[in-house]
Design a protein around this motif. Structure first.
Motif, mmCIF file in Angstrom:
data_model
loop_
_atom_site.group_PDB
_atom_site.id
_atom_site.type_symbol
_atom_site.label_atom_id
_atom_site.label_comp_id
_atom_site.label_asym_id
_atom_site.label_seq_id
_atom_site.Cartn_x
_atom_site.Cartn_y
_atom_site.Cartn_z
ATOM 1 N N TYR A 195 -17.587 3.940 -10.376
ATOM 2 C CA TYR A 195 -18.733 3.055 -10.552
ATOM 3 C C TYR A 195 -20.001 3.808 -10.173
ATOM 4 N N ARG A 196 -21.036 3.622 -10.975
ATOM 5 C CA ARG A 196 -22.300 4.285 -10.695
ATOM 6 C C ARG A 196 -23.443 3.268 -10.750
ATOM 7 N N ASP A 197 -24.513 3.564 -10.071
ATOM 8 C CA ASP A 197 -25.747 2.768 -10.071
ATOM 9 C C ASP A 197 -25.539 1.418 -9.393
ATOM 10 N N LEU A 198 -25.807 1.406 -8.094
ATOM 11 C CA LEU A 198 -25.574 0.224 -7.268
ATOM 12 C C LEU A 198 -26.789 -0.703 -7.204
ATOM 13 N N ALA A 199 -27.811 -0.447 -7.998
ATOM 14 C CA ALA A 199 -29.092 -1.133 -7.837
ATOM 15 C C ALA A 199 -29.017 -2.628 -8.089
ATOM 16 N N ASP A 200 -27.992 -3.117 -8.815
ATOM 17 C CA ASP A 200 -27.936 -4.535 -9.158
ATOM 18 C C ASP A 200 -26.634 -5.213 -8.746
ATOM 19 N N ILE A 201 -25.925 -4.666 -7.764
ATOM 20 C CA ILE A 201 -24.754 -5.369 -7.248
ATOM 21 C C ILE A 201 -25.216 -6.533 -6.364
ATOM 22 N N ARG A 202 -24.294 -7.371 -5.934
ATOM 23 C CA ARG A 202 -24.603 -8.444 -5.007
ATOM 24 C C ARG A 202 -23.647 -8.375 -3.818
ATOM 25 N N LEU A 203 -24.189 -8.640 -2.629
ATOM 26 C CA LEU A 203 -23.427 -8.582 -1.388
ATOM 27 C C LEU A 203 -23.392 -9.961 -0.751
ATOM 28 N N SER A 204 -22.215 -10.359 -0.265
ATOM 29 C CA SER A 204 -22.055 -11.636 0.422
ATOM 30 C C SER A 204 -21.750 -11.385 1.894
ATOM 31 N N PRO A 205 -22.724 -11.562 2.789
ATOM 32 C CA PRO A 205 -22.447 -11.371 4.221
ATOM 33 C C PRO A 205 -21.313 -12.253 4.725
ATOM 34 N N ALA A 206 -21.211 -13.492 4.223
ATOM 35 C CA ALA A 206 -20.164 -14.398 4.703
ATOM 36 C C ALA A 206 -18.780 -13.887 4.330
ATOM 37 N N ARG A 207 -18.614 -13.443 3.104
ATOM 38 C CA ARG A 207 -17.304 -12.916 2.690
ATOM 39 C C ARG A 207 -16.985 -11.634 3.446
ATOM 40 N N LEU A 208 -17.971 -10.770 3.608
ATOM 41 C CA LEU A 208 -17.748 -9.521 4.339
ATOM 42 C C LEU A 208 -17.313 -9.820 5.774
ATOM 43 N N THR A 209 -18.015 -10.736 6.418
ATOM 44 C CA THR A 209 -17.685 -11.086 7.800
ATOM 45 C C THR A 209 -16.276 -11.655 7.909
ATOM 46 N N ARG A 210 -15.881 -12.449 6.918
ATOM 47 C CA ARG A 210 -14.543 -13.033 6.920
ATOM 48 C C ARG A 210 -13.461 -11.959 6.955
ATOM 49 N N HIS A 211 -13.764 -10.804 6.388
ATOM 50 C CA HIS A 211 -12.801 -9.700 6.362
ATOM 51 C C HIS A 211 -13.069 -8.677 7.469
ATOM 52 N N GLY A 212 -13.938 -9.031 8.405
ATOM 53 C CA GLY A 212 -14.214 -8.127 9.513
ATOM 54 C C GLY A 212 -15.040 -6.927 9.128
ATOM 55 N N ILE A 213 -15.827 -7.039 8.077
ATOM 56 C CA ILE A 213 -16.653 -5.939 7.600
ATOM 57 C C ILE A 213 -18.105 -6.217 7.962
ATOM 58 N N THR A 214 -18.770 -5.248 8.553
ATOM 59 C CA THR A 214 -20.176 -5.400 8.911
ATOM 60 C C THR A 214 -21.041 -5.204 7.672
ATOM 61 N N ALA A 215 -21.839 -6.192 7.362
ATOM 62 C CA ALA A 215 -22.720 -6.097 6.200
ATOM 63 C C ALA A 215 -23.812 -5.067 6.460
ATOM 64 N N PRO A 216 -24.226 -4.335 5.435
ATOM 65 C CA PRO A 216 -25.325 -3.382 5.620
ATOM 66 C C PRO A 216 -26.621 -4.120 5.933
ATOM 67 N N GLY A 217 -27.523 -3.442 6.602
ATOM 68 C CA GLY A 217 -28.772 -4.069 7.005
ATOM 69 C C GLY A 217 -29.755 -4.185 5.866
ATOM 70 N N LEU A 218 -29.434 -5.013 4.890
ATOM 71 C CA LEU A 218 -30.277 -5.193 3.714
ATOM 72 C C LEU A 218 -30.645 -6.658 3.567
ATOM 73 N N THR A 219 -31.794 -6.898 2.998
ATOM 74 C CA THR A 219 -32.226 -8.244 2.646
ATOM 75 C C THR A 219 -32.689 -8.223 1.196
ATOM 76 N N GLY A 220 -33.167 -9.362 0.718
ATOM 77 C CA GLY A 220 -33.720 -9.390 -0.629
ATOM 78 C C GLY A 220 -32.710 -9.809 -1.672
ATOM 79 N N ARG A 221 -32.975 -9.449 -2.929
ATOM 80 C CA ARG A 221 -32.222 -9.965 -4.070
ATOM 81 C C ARG A 221 -30.759 -9.536 -4.087
ATOM 82 N N LEU A 222 -30.394 -8.470 -3.370
ATOM 83 C CA LEU A 222 -29.013 -8.005 -3.386
ATOM 84 C C LEU A 222 -28.086 -8.894 -2.566
#
Length: 501
Positions: free
Chosen positions: A388-415
């Motif tokens: 996979y290339r070009d991550l500029a338009d992916i979406r991140l879910s802090p809630a789902r990441l946290t549910r799996h014990g994954i620390t979300a990256p320190g990002l805000t905004g449209r992603l």
């Protein structure tokens, strides 16, 4: 007899000067190009939530659209997943239309005139691309950019599949990947203190206290207008046009402030700020797919505090293919015989859906369309893993990441979003309604592949939503006709697994 449009005439005149040998082929390809664009537009008229279409009536052999102004459009049944140009004409109140631009002009909807000009340019540019194509040889290409050069028709479902306003015939021949030209990238020096920089910037793109930012030559002339920059490296344009492969080096994403397909392709400050953080996070997350997904790492990203003068350096996807393997964008699969095998298509669907749904469950929705998603094939054509290339338009879910014990990256905004509908739209709209549909080539073929692949996938709420509900896809025509509405708009396509009603 069809009368050439002003844009068709203009491109033909320019072509007679730049490449007179292509003029006969260009003329011969125009009818097929018009049909290809009209087919894509008819798909949109049949399935997108256009406020000017009040009712759709399926007959035994045709489809009728009742318009808000009392008129009626008639055409063939519209398979939203078909990639063949099966619409050669439609009728508006009994008048026959064989090209999308004239139809859109006479529909007279808001912003029709501008969209019609884009459709006209799309058909003319598509005819030019087809006139200069090299028919695929039996031997597969050896380099990644050679695969991208085989994708002649552009986006499989967007009516603006080849729209390049502002590009002359000579520009398209010089910069379009399907024309197989090499491009001499230039650099513009900017004081390092005036730049936003993330990641590492190579020594060859530094000059004392200045950063040398790679610039596309079209951008240098038409947007920056400071004259040509300093020559840097020769590179090969990829499908996005603005990203180029440097032989033996990185892929370079340049700012190219032209409207290609739908969007103006600059590089935002937000993308530069997030690039390396996203790359590191996504690379770590991909390790949870048991080697089935790799992310092309962002090496460095720089901007002269302007979306018109910025660049991102990424590693080449070739880094993830062994010498006896091939890595190619999913969009290029349609240029091979592989999708013609139902068993191969099911295996490929199982791989892509499995990886996409796994990451979605973890909390990352990829925009896995046929340009961003690449597949590594064995020497015999078996799909082995994904890149996979070009991550500029992916979406991140802090809630789902946290549910799996994954620390979300320190990002805000449209992603960043926890909205399940938004996350599913991002993945399903790009991967299923985009990459997989474009590879399958029809609704029935896509349905068979999905049904077969789903038997081996873990049952999750996301998979259930995919198999039992309408399939989301970007409402690409609606978005062009309502530019005052920001962000993506969506259509709900009939699920290919469910019988038509």
């Amino acid at each position: 007899m069809h009368r050439p449009s002003p844009i068709e005439t203009q491109l033909a005149t320019e072509l007679a000067e730049a490449r007179p040998d292509l003029v006969p082929g260009f003329t011969a390809e125009l009818p097929g190009a018009r049909a290809a664009v009209l087919t894509r537009l008819w798909r949109a008229l049949a399935h997108e939530p256009l406020p000017w279409v009040t009712r759709r009536v399926r007959g035994a052999h045709s489809l009728a659209l009742r318009l808000a102004d009392g008129r009626a459009l008639h055409g063939p049944h519209a398979d939203p997943y078909a990639t063949d140009a099966y619409v050669t004409a439609v009728r508006l109140d009994g008048v026959r239309y064989d090209d999308a631009a004239r139809l859109m002009t006479d529909l007279g909807w808001p912003h029709s005139a501008g969209f019609a000009a884009e459709l006209d340019h799309s058909a003319a540019s598509l005819a030019l691309s087809r006139a200069d194509r090299e028919f695929p040889a039996k031997k597969w290409p050896g380099r990644d950019w050679e695969w991208e050069q085989r994708v002649v028709d552009g986006h499989p479902f967007h009516p603006n599949c080849r729209s390049r306003p502002g590009f002359s015939a000579a520009d398209q021949l010089a910069f379009g990947p399907e024309h197989r030209s090499a491009v001499r990238l230039e650099t513009v020096p900017v004081a390092a203190g005036d730049c936003l920089l993330t990641g590492d910037w190579p020594d060859e793109l530094r000059d004392g206290g200045r950063l040398l930012i790679p610039v596309h030559p079209w951008q240098a002339v038409h947007v920056l207008k400071d004259g040509p920059g300093e020559p840097w490296r020769t590179a090969h344009p990829l499908m996005s046009l603005r990203t180029l492969a440097v032989p033996g080096g990185p892929h370079v994403k340049t700012a190219l402030s032209a409207r290609l397909t739908s969007s103006v392709r600059d590089i935002s400050t937000y993308s530069i700020e997030a690039a390396v953080t996203l790359s590191s996070f996504a690379t770590d997350l991909a390790a949870r797919t048991d080697g089935l997904l790799h992310i092309t790492r962002t090496l460095g990203a720089a901007s002269a505090n302007s979306p018109d003068l910025a660049a991102v350096l990424r590693e080449s996807p070739e880094a993830y293919a062994a010498p006896d393997e091939r890595v190619l964008p999913v969009a290029a699969l349609a240029t091979t015989d592989l999708p013609g095998s139902p068993s191969w298509l099911a295996e490929f669907t199982r791989l892509t859906l499995g990886v996409g749904l796994r990451l979605l469950d973890l909390g990352v929705a990829l925009e896995a369309h046929g340009q961003n998603l690449l597949v590594v094939l064995s020497g015999t054509g078996a799909p082995l893993r994904l890149v996979y290339r070009d991550l500029a338009d992916i979406r991140l879910s802090p809630a789902r990441l946290t549910r799996h014990g994954i620390t979300a990256p320190g990002l805000t905004g449209r992603l960043v979003t926890d909205d399940g509908t938004t996350l599913r739209r991002k993945l399903f709209g790009s991967l299923v309604a985009g990459a997989l549909a474009g590879t399958a080539g029809s609704g029935p073929a896509l349905a068979t592949a999905l049904e077969t692949a789903a038997r081996d996938l873990p049952v999750t709420p996301d998979l259930t939503a995919l198999l039992e509900g309408p399939l989301p896809a970007k409402a690409l025509t609606l978005m062009r006709l309502t530019p005052q509405t920001p962000g993506d708009q969506w259509a709900a396509l009939p699920n290919p697994l469910m019988p038509a009603r």
